[in-house]
Structures are given as C-alpha cells and as structure tokens.
Design an enzyme around this catalytic site. Structure first.
Site, short mmCIF file in Angstrom:
data_model
loop_
_atom_site.label_atom_id
_atom_site.label_comp_id
_atom_site.label_asym_id
_atom_site.label_seq_id
_atom_site.Cartn_x
_atom_site.Cartn_y
_atom_site.Cartn_z
N GLU A 240 36.94 44.56 33.81
CA GLU A 240 38.00 45.26 33.06
C GLU A 240 37.52 46.56 32.42
OE1 GLU A 240 39.60 41.15 31.31
OE2 GLU A 240 40.95 42.79 30.86
N HIS A 256 22.44 24.80 44.19
CA HIS A 256 22.90 23.85 45.20
C HIS A 256 23.87 24.48 46.18
CE1 HIS A 256 20.92 20.52 43.07
NE2 HIS A 256 21.18 21.25 42.00
N LYS A 351 52.14 42.41 35.16
CA LYS A 351 52.98 41.72 34.17
C LYS A 351 54.40 42.29 34.20
CE LYS A 351 49.41 40.21 30.90
NZ LYS A 351 48.83 40.26 29.56
C1 F6R Z 1 43.14 42.74 28.39
C2 F6R Z 1 42.66 41.40 28.71
C3 F6R Z 1 43.54 40.48 29.49
C4 F6R Z 1 44.52 39.73 28.59
C5 F6R Z 1 45.40 38.74 29.39
C6 F6R Z 1 46.29 37.87 28.51
O1 F6R Z 1 42.22 43.35 27.52
O2 F6R Z 1 41.56 41.08 28.39
O3 F6R Z 1 42.69 39.57 30.17
O4 F6R Z 1 43.81 39.01 27.63
O5 F6R Z 1 46.18 39.46 30.28
O6 F6R Z 1 47.00 38.61 27.56
P1 F6R Z 1 47.00 38.13 26.04
O7 F6R Z 1 45.56 38.10 25.64
O8 F6R Z 1 47.76 39.13 25.29
O9 F6R Z 1 47.62 36.79 26.02
#
Ligand code: F6R
Length: 356
Positions: A240, A256, A351
C-alpha cells in the site's frame, strides 16, 4: 528504474503530500492517546461470559486483531480469532466477544459481520473513527471506542490495536500490559529519532533497507507466534505505501513448502530479497531453522538475504519494533520510487464500483 535520493529533504515535502511519514513518526504518541480513548468508552466485561474473542475487520483495520492474536497467543485463556469477511464463524454466539473494527466505519464486509454478531446475540464492541459503524452501534446501544479520523487506516494501528489490548487486559483475559506498554512507547520514541527522514542512511536502518529493496521483490519471513503477523504487515505496508508487490510467509511452515520454490526461474529468484524478521524470543529450533535456511538453502539460489532484528525486552516491544521498522521502510521505498506513500486509489475505486 529511477532511484529518488532519500537524503533530499525537499523530496519528502513534494512526494509525501498527506504526511504519511509524520503519521508514522507519531505512532508512539497515537498509542498513548489510544489509552484515553479506550478509557472514555468505559467498557466493562464479565470474563466468565466470554468463551472466545473474534476481531472482525479488513486491511489496516484487521491488523490490530492480528497483533492481538500474535501477542496474546500464549497469554490469553480463550481463543482469539481474526475474521476478514461478511459473516462470522458458526461458533459465534452469546459467549463470544466480537470486536468490530473499521477505521472509516464504512467497510461493507465489517458492517455485514457486525449485523451477523447482533443476530447471534454476541457481546459487541466497535472501534472506529465514525461512519456507519459508529451510527449503528450507538443506535444499538453497543459500546464504541471512537478514535480520531483523518488518517489512513493502516497508519492508525495505535488507535485500533491499543483499545483491544486494554479491553482484554481490563477484563482479566490478559495480564496487565502497563509495563510492556511503557517500555514499548519509550523504545519507539527512541527508534523514531534514528528512523526519521532527518537521519542520514548511514545511521538510518529504514533508509538503508529501502535503498536495498529498490528494484527488487521483497519476501518477508517471520516466525509462528509473536512475529508471525509482522511479515504480513511488512508485505501489506509495502503493497500500500510503496505500491509494489511483496510476499510473506512464516517459520516453521515455510520450511515445509516455500523453500522448495526458490529453484526456478533463476532470473526471477535473483530479484528476490528475503527479509528475515528475527526475535530473541524465537524458539531455539526456529532460530536454527532460520540460520540453515538463509545460509544453506535460499542464498544458494541467487536471492539476497537480509536479517532484521527485533529490539526491546518485552513481547510487545519486540513486536512493535519490527512493525515500526517496516512502516518506515515501506514509506521510504515509496519515496525511492518517486511515489506518494498515502493514496490507495485502487482500493477506493473498487469500493466505489462495488457500491454502485
Ligand atoms: C487503507 C487500508 C485499507 C483499509 C481497508 C478497510 O489505508 O489500510 O486496508 O483498512 O480497506 O477499511 P477500514 O479500515 O476503513 O474499515
């Protein structure tokens, strides 16, 4: 491939537009603040009513649960499970404590798992900076630990992990963590001076590692137990922050299977940097396995080996020292590639498309 000079301070200002490096620097302060946010939520649990703990969340919000599981594995009398999905395991019921963690409060899988926990009559705690999760929890009379917003979830590990640790320890499911937390904060505050952008690479381990990793594929090896999740944390931070691929596995399981895979194709194996995360708390046989694997097996295949050592005495300090080095390395690696370490456009796009 261009290499951007990590000693050029103006580069950090230009590239790190959303201050990821500042957030990393602030991690120990964030962990300390999290104690107050936890106390403010005033969570009271009856230990005798808790048969298992399930932490449900995704990505940066799940990592706190992973840290809890790794830390508490040999200390907690009930099982801790980390759930990364829309529903909860079949065993979840009134004897379960479900901790729903979503930094944004709007992650659909976590909201769905939260509703599943409600349907099954589990005890629930929400940890979030707001969003739908906070609204729902308040509506349902569920205890909420509210943490400050404005960070990337992966940079809010202190806010998201410390409440879980304290809630379990307050409930008597874990021994007191005060001393370990104190040592960890002190250690991280010392480490950050050596790891911060103002410290040149000859005295800055994270910059040196980022320089080495530039143009290579990191494979991070940790060990079952205390450090298990840290290899995965390094991997996801490199994914990320540095927007590049990385892979992780842990001992002894990797002995393994994965070690056999270092044979071909040679030209790709030669591009791998195997980073071994080493804790002085490793089982002696794990240590022996690490030495034999790196000295005799992986290095002969043409990849490079890099050892990174945990610092501090307590379990918590050792875990967080490794996490901290990885957070810095991944952000410096982003800068070395000429990238801003904060945006995760692909996650956001996905998303959005799912919501349409
Ligand atoms: C972004 C990140 C992502 C979010 C994931 C879930 O920095 O690390 O992995 O954590 O998309 O979103 P949240 O944390 O808001 O539930």
């Amino acid at each position: 491939m261009d290499f951007f000079n990590l000693e050029d301070e103006s580069l950090f200002k230009t590239l790190d537009k959303s201050n990821m490096l500042r957030a990393i620097y602030n991690l120990p302060d964030q962990m300390e603040e999290a104690v107050f946010f936890t106390r403010a939520a005033n969570v009271r649990l009856d230990k005798s009513q808790i048969k298992q703990v399930v932490v449900t969340g995704l990505g940066g919000s799940a990592v706190g649960g992973d840290l809890l599981r790794s830390y508490a594995g040999d200390k907690c009398s009930v099982p801790i499970v980390v759930n990364r999905g829309y529903s909860l395991p079949a065993f979840v019921g009134s004897g379960s404590l479900v901790v729903a963690v979503s930094y944004s409060g709007n992650t659909e899988e976590t909201l769905s798992a939260y509703h599943d926990a409600r349907r099954r009559g589990a005890q629930i705690i929400a940890i979030t900076s707001g969003g739908e999760l906070k609204q729902q929890a308040i509506r349902d009379g569920v205890k909420v630990v509210t943490v400050p917003s404005g960070l990337q979830p992966r940079a809010a590990t202190g806010y998201l992990f410390i409440p879980q640790l304290l809630i379990l320890s307050d409930a008597g499911l874990l021994p007191s963590v005060d001393q370990e937390l104190g040592e960890t904060l002190k250690l991280l505050r010392k480490m950050r001076e050596d790891l911060a952008p103002g410290t040149a690479a000859d005295r800055n381990l994270a910059k040196r590692l980022a320089k080495k990793l530039h143009g290579r594929i990191p494979v991070i090896h940790s060990a079952v137990g205390l450090t298990e999740i840290l290899g995965y944390r390094w991997k996801t931070q490199i994914n990320e922050n540095a927007q590049s691929l990385a892979f992780a596995h842990h001992y002894p399981e990797l002995n393994h299977n994965e070690i056999v895979g270092f044979d071909v194709p040679h030209e790709l194996v030669a591009k791998l940097d195997v980073i071994t995360l080493i804790s002085s708390k490793n089982h002696p046989q794990i240590q022996k396995r690490m030495e034999i694997t790196t000295r005799e097996l992986t290095s002969s295949s043409g990849c490079r080996n890099i050892d990174v050592y945990a610092q501090g005495d307590s379990d918590l300090a050792q875990m967080f020292s490794l996490l901290y080095i990885g957070d810095w390395v991944s952000s410096y690696l982003a800068v070395a590639y000429g990238l801003d370490p904060t945006p995760v456009d692909k996650i956001q796009l996905l998303k959005k498309m799912l919501a349409e």
